[in-house]
Design a protein around this motif. Structure first.
Motif: not given
Length: 129
Positions: A77-80, A86-87, A104-106, A110-121
């Motif tokens: 995958l391409r990750i940015d 840069e990641t 983001c993973l591409h 197609r792409s998928v955005r991955v976000t860290p939840d700051w509270l739960t981790g």
């Protein structure tokens, strides 16, 4: 005793072929709608692997009592950084929280955005186009 054609019961060959064609069309449409193509499966598998690695790093931070960094990587995958070049590294903290930017993973448009939840981790995913 002779049988007339009008007394016979059953389906003609043409009727059977029409039914099989309809079943084949419905089956093909169901496979397409469920995303059974190879790039969709590969993207889903890679996302699952990255989420699992993130959960492992988070657990390591919780059990060790020290912050643990995580930079996602993939060979297929391409990750940015979702707009940035840069990641960033995601930092999992001992209290279970996380710091870092979304990435983001591409793959094949197609792409998928991955976000860290700051509270739960936890890493949270969001489907793109």
């Amino acid at each position: 005793m002779t049988l007339r054609l009008s007394d016979q019961r059953g389906f003609t060959l043409f009727e059977m072929m029409v039914v099989l064609a309809i079943v084949a069309i419905v089956f093909a449409a169901a496979l397409t709608a469920r995303g059974w193509n190879s790039s969709g499966r590969l993207l889903a598998a890679e996302v699952a692997d990255i989420l699992e690695m993130g959960a492992t790093h988070r657990l390591s931070a919780l059990t060790s009592g020290t912050a643990v960094g995580f930079r996602p990587a993939s060979k297929s995958l391409r990750i940015d950084g979702c707009g940035t070049a840069e990641t960033e590294e995601i930092l999992f903290l001992p209290d279970g929280s996380a710091r870092g930017e979304a990435f983001c993973l591409h793959l094949d448009g197609r792409s998928v955005r991955v976000t860290p939840d700051w509270l739960t981790g936890q890493l949270v995913t969001e489907q793109g186009r």
